[in-house]
Design an enzyme around this catalytic site. Sequence first.
Site, mmCIF file in Angstrom:
data_model
loop_
_atom_site.group_PDB
_atom_site.id
_atom_site.type_symbol
_atom_site.label_atom_id
_atom_site.label_comp_id
_atom_site.label_asym_id
_atom_site.label_seq_id
_atom_site.Cartn_x
_atom_site.Cartn_y
_atom_site.Cartn_z
ATOM 1 N N LYS A 76 -14.936 -12.972 34.325
ATOM 2 C CA LYS A 76 -16.210 -12.266 34.488
ATOM 3 C C LYS A 76 -16.873 -12.176 33.129
ATOM 4 C CE LYS A 76 -18.073 -7.960 36.492
ATOM 5 N NZ LYS A 76 -17.728 -6.646 37.082
ATOM 6 N N SER A 151 -19.841 -5.817 41.612
ATOM 7 C CA SER A 151 -20.584 -6.613 40.643
ATOM 8 C C SER A 151 -19.884 -7.907 40.239
ATOM 9 C CB SER A 151 -20.831 -5.776 39.398
ATOM 10 O OG SER A 151 -19.606 -5.515 38.741
ATOM 11 N N SER A 175 -16.193 -2.807 42.131
ATOM 12 C CA SER A 175 -16.724 -4.116 41.728
ATOM 13 C C SER A 175 -15.725 -5.269 41.771
ATOM 14 C CB SER A 175 -17.318 -4.035 40.326
ATOM 15 O OG SER A 175 -18.579 -3.417 40.379
#
Lengths: 484, 95, 491
Positions: A76, A151, A175
């Site tokens: 990420k 997210s 997330s």
Amino acid sequence: MIDASISELAAALAARRISSVELTRLFLDRIAGPGAPLNAFIAVDPERSLAQARAADGRIAAGAAGPLTGIPIAHKDIFVAEGWPSTCASRMLANFVSPYDAHVIERFNAAGAVILGKTNMDEFAMGSSSEASWYGAVRNPWDTGRVPGGSSGGSAAAVAARLAPAATGTDTGGSIRQPAALCGVCGLKPTYGVVSRYGMIAFASSLDQGGPFARSAADLAALMNVMAGFDPRDSTSLERPAEDYARELERPLAGLRVGVPSEYFGAGLAADVAAAVEGAIEALERLGAEVVDVHLPNAGLSVPAYYVIAPAEASSNLSRYDGVRYGYRATEYDGLIDMYRRTRAEGFGPEVKRRILVGTYVLSHGYYDAYYLKAQKIRRLIARDFAEAFKGCDAIVGPTTPSVAFRLGEKVDDPVQMYLNDIYTVAANLAGLPALSIPCGFAGGMPVGLQLVGDYFAEARLLGIAHRFQQATDWHRRTPQSFA
Amino acid sequence: MSLTLSEVMRIAALARIAVTPQEAEAVQAQLNGIFGLLEKINAVDTSGVEPMYHARDVTLRLRDDEVTEPDRRAAFQAVAPQVEAGLYLVPKVIE
Amino acid sequence: MKWETVIGLETHVQLSTRSKIFSGASTAFGAPPNTQACAVDIALPGVLPVLNRGAVERAIRFGLAVGAEVRRRSVFARKNYFYPDLPKGYQISQFEAPIVQGGALRIVLADGAERAVRLTRAHLEEDAGKSLHEDFHGMSGIDLNRAGTPLLEIVSEPDMRSAAEAVAYARALHALVRWIDICDGNMQEGSFRCDANVSVRPRGAAALGTRCEIKNLNSFRFLERAIEYEARRQIAIIEDGGRIELETRLYDPDRDETRSMRTKEEAHDYRYFPEPDLLPLEVSEAWLAEVAASLPELPVARRERYVRDLGLPAQDAATLTASRETADYFEAVVAGLAEAEPGGERPAQAKAAANWVAGELAGALNRTGVEIGASPVAARALARLIARIRDDTISGKIAKEVFDAMWAGEAGGENAADAIIERRGLRQITDAGALERIIEEIVAANPAQVAEYRSGKEKAFNYFVGQAMKATKSKGNPAQVAEILKRKLAG
């Protein structure tokens, strides 16, 4: 190869059936080819990745390989990595190349894993759809008209579409678990303090926790064995002996008590999601688990408490983005204060700005007690509910999300509807508990996630439950058609 | 509760985020929607409850007083918007 | 109307750690800009603070030294505001639960009177960087080397009533933080910075007036002048029927005035909240005990001991305890004297030592800007010199000559004084016969002055003393000379 588990990949590498360079190329080609429409990556750098792969091949040849040596892993873009763009999907950091490595990146590098690329996400991890990115929305591999969740949507989509064998994410209010559920993959949020936050760009410090994405619980355990660990540079990192997260994978479920909170099966839950989750609970029962009722009476307060605390911390954490030392600076301004105002107005997207404003307000003079302090007291009530519940059960099960993936653009202009996606996930962050999501069925052709929440440091137990479930079911093996 | 336009402008100023008069009303409406959701906490009786500022109830670990960081100015300033003579440049700070 | 000035001080003391409060960057002064600003100090994305044990230990030392409560559990908070020298956009400080609560500082005023100034609190926080305003094409330059330097902010109660009292407090605090080794005290380098909260009220009034905070007081002299100016300014406004605005003012030493610092573009709202990156700080009983055991004897205790055990006047005791180095030096002189004259009377030895340390030695140190620790005349050597006065080997006047020679390095070691006395032939003439002969000659050679003296002009006596000293090259024992003169002149 694209469907192989991490242990299978490691075996293939060890047996020299494939090299890390070949494996890395394979996934890089998938990212650039079939994966491109998903917009799951912000940055790939084949040269860098292949250099790491070559080094890993050398290490394998020298007989010095660990379980992750030579395995490409997507990160990420919230984890900073030296020499890589580390943008947090924000215009504010679009030009930021990190001069240092996050602890998590260091751990993977030390293990000989290959950085496959940086995945797309909601800007500064604020969102539940991965649409709020300076680099454009991520798409769900099961239906590219739908969101992958957020997210960490890029990481979830990448693993689901076989663009990466595994990925990292962060979970502040769901997330990792929510996109894992919506993309049909596995994701774990560890106990707060187990994975170092050093080099993980902060959203809400007291809630943020890094964790892995993979296609199976066994793979999650292998990733946790590398990611987790004490780091003196993070004051909230817990100093505990290293543990083997795979140690309970083979433990039978007999004697396990799984708690089902009625509060997680209320009016907001879609019927077809509920059906899939109930089916999974029955499967656990068939495997020997005892299902018991538990109560989380303050569950309904977790979303409002979370949306006070997280924005408050975020409003302060994001003050460093001021155009002075790095990152975006507005081109036109009139004096210092105007430089700040324009830099931040232009550098942040609408959702980030909304949360900064909410957070600024709840901390401001005259409102602190009514919002921030109150929310932190409610947080204690929520944590107590869990403590009480764990007296009667070993893990809490329920849906990860109230519905399957929604359509792109559907909730973008309605923050409140967007926030309500987090209704089942935020409580674990508020309490600091470990929680994971695994695929447990489909509703209307879209994956459904089952959430398991454990007591502090119960990751290995949760992974064990998930693994036994996955040995009896095949939901986690399903692949979106266009990426098979 | 609902935020007035001037409160929206006040917090935007505190947060150093430019909000144009055209944007202000839309921002106000969205914030009020969000605060509608947050309102719920006001009704809860939390008397006698200690706030929980940290996810784990542990205390601080301390670092020994040692210099461990070398000079990395060149690497750090390679990503800076504007530097000169080793200094970060900003519009004039008025005292 | 009679006015009373009310003053409270907030002092930022830079703690003398090697590394910063939340990072491993060096705190050394004077490095090229931004070369001591690490990833944490410049607030790169993803970095986190880790608290320096050395900073906490120094705060505990201070708390114990002022008799305050050292909190077993204190909390760090973020103070949020935007400024280019504040990289994170917030300062990590302590707000609701500071590590040091209460306590008092005892100060000695010019007239020797002692007073206690109560302390509100002392908390740990990080320093900001520096903005350099010299012209970079109309821009300011930011140096973050200082960012993250540990500070102890010490807040007093509004207990002072004059600029002189405020200065006495500031001096005592300055001496204390150096005494207990938590700060180098270098005011030029900003290691010790005072802000003063000043208000005025009619004498006898119970309520406090509206205060102004004065910043930029980086010397005791500026502190004194700024408070005096500010009190005059406030009194003038009130007497003209005006009102004092609560505000921050900057002292301008060039114009000797204070002026308003911040335009009211917005009210401050620091949005304090507990720092989520740092857990509560716990100080164990064991740690507290360990720090307490490592504290040196404090200035107040020494002052009292000097008065009680050595019989020194309070004013001398205060002067000698202005710094630990001075007090240590003084005690070494006393010890040296006790060794040189076993059986000598302790208070007399101490008083002699005090006079020399606070007199001749302090004068020489002041003139040359040398620290007492680096004094070319060592304490034991000075003790030997004083012993030579006390055993009548030399006179006090000659001793000054010997001291100057020792200072200049004419002889070294503990016995430098003896060596110089011998080499220069400075030993007093105490042979009564020799002195009588010299004085008889003088009396015989000055009949006019003898007559004058005998007619009642006592002053003429001094003329004879002068002549006698001249004839003995100042080596005549003054008491003996006077005694013989009196006898001879009486006729």
